[in-house]
Design an enzyme around this catalytic site. Structure first.
Site, PDB file in Angstrom:
ATOM      1  N   HIS A   7       0.832  -1.205   0.000  1.00 32.99           N
ATOM      2  CA  HIS A   7       0.000   0.000   0.000  1.00 32.99           C
ATOM      3  C   HIS A   7       0.865   1.254   0.000  1.00 32.99           C
ATOM      4  O   HIS A   7       0.557   2.241   0.682  1.00 32.99           O
ATOM      5  CB  HIS A   7      -1.003  -0.034   1.164  1.00 32.99           C
ATOM      6  N   THR A   8       1.928   1.190  -0.733  1.00 29.40           N
ATOM      7  CA  THR A   8       2.794   2.359  -0.945  1.00 29.40           C
ATOM      8  C   THR A   8       2.857   2.726  -2.426  1.00 29.40           C
ATOM      9  O   THR A   8       3.155   3.867  -2.759  1.00 29.40           O
ATOM     10  CB  THR A   8       4.231   2.055  -0.480  1.00 29.40           C
ATOM     11  N   ASP A   9       2.600   1.758  -3.324  1.00 27.37           N
ATOM     12  CA  ASP A   9       2.887   2.020  -4.755  1.00 27.37           C
ATOM     13  C   ASP A   9       2.021   3.143  -5.315  1.00 27.37           C
ATOM     14  O   ASP A   9       2.510   3.982  -6.063  1.00 27.37           O
ATOM     15  CB  ASP A   9       2.821   0.736  -5.612  1.00 27.37           C
ATOM     16  N   GLY A  49      -6.615 -15.561  -7.259  1.00 31.72           N
ATOM     17  CA  GLY A  49      -7.257 -14.970  -6.067  1.00 31.72           C
ATOM     18  C   GLY A  49      -6.450 -15.133  -4.801  1.00 31.72           C
ATOM     19  O   GLY A  49      -6.990 -15.112  -3.700  1.00 31.72           O
ATOM     20  N   LEU A  73      -1.109 -13.231  -5.455  1.00 32.08           N
ATOM     21  CA  LEU A  73       0.199 -13.414  -6.103  1.00 32.08           C
ATOM     22  C   LEU A  73       0.174 -12.874  -7.542  1.00 32.08           C
ATOM     23  O   LEU A  73       1.002 -13.234  -8.369  1.00 32.08           O
ATOM     24  CB  LEU A  73       0.617 -14.892  -6.078  1.00 32.08           C
ATOM     25  N   SER A  74      -0.796 -12.021  -7.808  1.00 26.22           N
ATOM     26  CA  SER A  74      -0.847 -11.257  -9.060  1.00 26.22           C
ATOM     27  C   SER A  74      -1.031 -12.105 -10.314  1.00 26.22           C
ATOM     28  O   SER A  74      -0.406 -11.849 -11.347  1.00 26.22           O
ATOM     29  CB  SER A  74       0.412 -10.390  -9.206  1.00 26.22           C
ATOM     30  N   SER A  75      -1.919 -13.078 -10.216  1.00 30.30           N
ATOM     31  CA  SER A  75      -2.215 -13.854 -11.428  1.00 30.30           C
ATOM     32  C   SER A  75      -2.805 -12.958 -12.510  1.00 30.30           C
ATOM     33  O   SER A  75      -2.487 -13.108 -13.693  1.00 30.30           O
ATOM     34  CB  SER A  75      -3.166 -15.002 -11.106  1.00 30.30           C
ATOM     35  N   GLU A 125      -6.059  -3.567 -16.326  1.00 33.71           N
ATOM     36  CA  GLU A 125      -6.636  -4.216 -15.149  1.00 33.71           C
ATOM     37  C   GLU A 125      -7.569  -3.258 -14.408  1.00 33.71           C
ATOM     38  O   GLU A 125      -8.646  -3.649 -13.939  1.00 33.71           O
ATOM     39  CB  GLU A 125      -5.524  -4.713 -14.226  1.00 33.71           C
ATOM     40  N   ASP A 146       2.644  -4.748  -9.278  1.00 33.22           N
ATOM     41  CA  ASP A 146       2.517  -6.138  -9.722  1.00 33.22           C
ATOM     42  C   ASP A 146       2.984  -6.290 -11.168  1.00 33.22           C
ATOM     43  O   ASP A 146       3.695  -7.243 -11.520  1.00 33.22           O
ATOM     44  CB  ASP A 146       1.057  -6.597  -9.617  1.00 33.22           C
TER      45      ASP A 146
HETATM   46  C1  GLA Z   1      -2.451  -4.975  -4.910  1.00 34.53           C
HETATM   47  C2  GLA Z   1      -2.282  -3.915  -6.000  1.00 34.53           C
HETATM   48  C3  GLA Z   1      -0.869  -3.325  -5.960  1.00 34.53           C
HETATM   49  C4  GLA Z   1      -0.511  -2.844  -4.548  1.00 34.53           C
HETATM   50  C5  GLA Z   1      -0.828  -3.938  -3.519  1.00 34.53           C
HETATM   51  C6  GLA Z   1      -0.627  -3.437  -2.106  1.00 34.53           C
HETATM   52  O1  GLA Z   1      -1.618  -6.064  -5.172  1.00 34.53           O
HETATM   53  O2  GLA Z   1      -2.514  -4.480  -7.276  1.00 34.53           O
HETATM   54  O3  GLA Z   1      -0.749  -2.278  -6.897  1.00 34.53           O
HETATM   55  O4  GLA Z   1      -1.161  -1.640  -4.247  1.00 34.53           O
HETATM   56  O5  GLA Z   1      -2.152  -4.414  -3.644  1.00 34.53           O
HETATM   57  O6  GLA Z   1       0.716  -3.122  -1.902  1.00 34.53           O
END
Ligand code: GLA
Length: 353
Positions: free
Chosen positions: A16-18, A105, A108-110, A143, A155
């Site tokens: 929660h910084t990006d 889900g 892990l950014s599928s 996305e 991600d």
């Molecule tokens: C999700 C979002 C990212 C990031 C994270 C928290 O994965 O897709 O952009 O904000 O949450 O760090």
């Protein structure tokens, strides 16, 4: 036949910084989306997936409104095609088969890997190249359009720019990336809580809006520029500012080989995400505690939170015992079935020869 792979990611620290131009430290992992495709002559993109229902059929020229595409998993493909649409980029149709080893889900950014793979694939089939940075930004925007969730860029950058054996220190303000070597003596362990993420989409947007409001109150464009003193009384903003500091301190500790310090910073990050940013769950708290109690250097929830996975750094030589012990503690405390993965850092997305 065109084949493109794109890895998922786990974030070691900096969550929660990006979307506030801050710092994060993702690792592209050896769980990936692979898309195999052959060109078509009718300008249509047809996609099938081994895990998702239905067949996606959309024009390659990006004409289809992404928000109207069914099945829904085709929306980010449509978003990618729309964003790539340009007179210099031939819009060639293709038949695509998607397979994935990134658990869906799980945080892990599928979905980021999926959009990245299609952005690269469209260029391969069309005979043009898109810069890696544009691929990441296009996948991010696709996305956002497809899901309505205002995600940041971590991600997609991780999936595109991953480096074998390294984590990536990403400065989300400049998009500068510094690969940081992961020592062989440490293993990255990811454990799924066994509970799907809940409330994630709406709460994510709410947290992001709260950060933007806090920055506006301070008269700055993002919390990247806030000091700890300025946010002392605002837990949401305090998390972002303190998490940026922890991320940079973690990188220094990793470079210095001080894994105990890295672990301590991960524990602090989890506490901040739990108490200040409030995106943890009781299960994630139990799991992070169990991983540390079982001998990990440190552990924390990873990604957006609200379920999904915890990540831990564990001494390589003890990894099996630590995972077994942590999982059995977790089972006794929750009755849920955890899913552990020991992951390796891999190179970012691209065509496979
Ligand atoms: C999700 C979002 C990212 C990031 C994270 C928290 O994965 O897709 O952009 O904000 O949450 O760090």
């Amino acid at each position: 036949m065109y084949v493109v792979r794109a890895p998922g990611r786990v974030n070691l620290i900096g969550d929660h910084t990006d979307y506030q131009d801050g710092f994060c430290l993702p690792v592209a992992i050896d769980r990936e989306v692979v898309v195999r495709a052959v060109a078509r002559t009718d300008g249509i993109v047809v996609a099938r997936s081994d895990a998702l229902e239905g067949v996606v059929e959309i024009p390659a020229d990006g004409f289809e409104d992404p928000r109207r595409v069914v099945p829904e998993w085709g929306r980010s493909v449509a978003g990618v095609l729309r964003l790539l649409s340009h007179p210099d980029r031939p819009a060639v149709g293709f038949d695509a088969d998607v397979t994935s080893t990134v658990p869906v889900g799980s945080g892990l950014s599928s979905s980021a890997a999926f959009a990245v793979a299609f952005a690269i694939l469209a260029g391969e089939v069309g005979g043009y190249t898109t810069s890696p940075r544009s691929v990441a930004l296009i996948a991010q925007e696709a996305e956002q359009t497809a899901t309505g969730v205002p995600c940041g860029v971590m991600d997609q950058i991780a999936s595109v720019f991953g480096r074998a054996g390294h984590a990536l220190l990403l400065d989300c303000g400049s998009l500068d990336i510094v690969p940081v070597p992961l020592p062989d003596s440490v293993a990255v362990v990811v454990v799924h809580t066994g509970l799907a993420r809940r409330l994630e989409d709406s709460a994510y947007a709410e947290r992001r809006a709260a950060c933007e409001a806090a920055a506006a109150r301070l008269g700055i464009s993002t919390l990247r520029d806030a000091t700890i003193d300025q946010v002392a009384d605002d837990p949401i903003a305090r998390h972002v500012v303190s998490e940026n500091r922890r991320t940079l301190a973690f990188v220094d500790a990793l470079v210095a080989g001080d894994l105990e310090l890295c672990g301590g910073l991960m524990d602090e990050s989890h506490a901040s995400l739990r108490d200040d940013f409030r995106v943890s769950t009781p299960e994630l708290d139990v799991l992070a505690d169990a991983l540390v109690g079982a001998g990990g250097y440190g552990a924390r929830l990873t990604g957006a939170g609200f379920g999904g996975c915890a990540v831990a750094l564990v001494p390589s030589e003890d990894v099996e015992e630590v995972v077994t012990r942590a999982c059995s503690r977790y089972v006794s405390a929750t009755g849920l079935t955890p899913m552990p993965l020991v992951v390796r850092a891999v190179d970012g997305a691209g065509p496979v020869d």
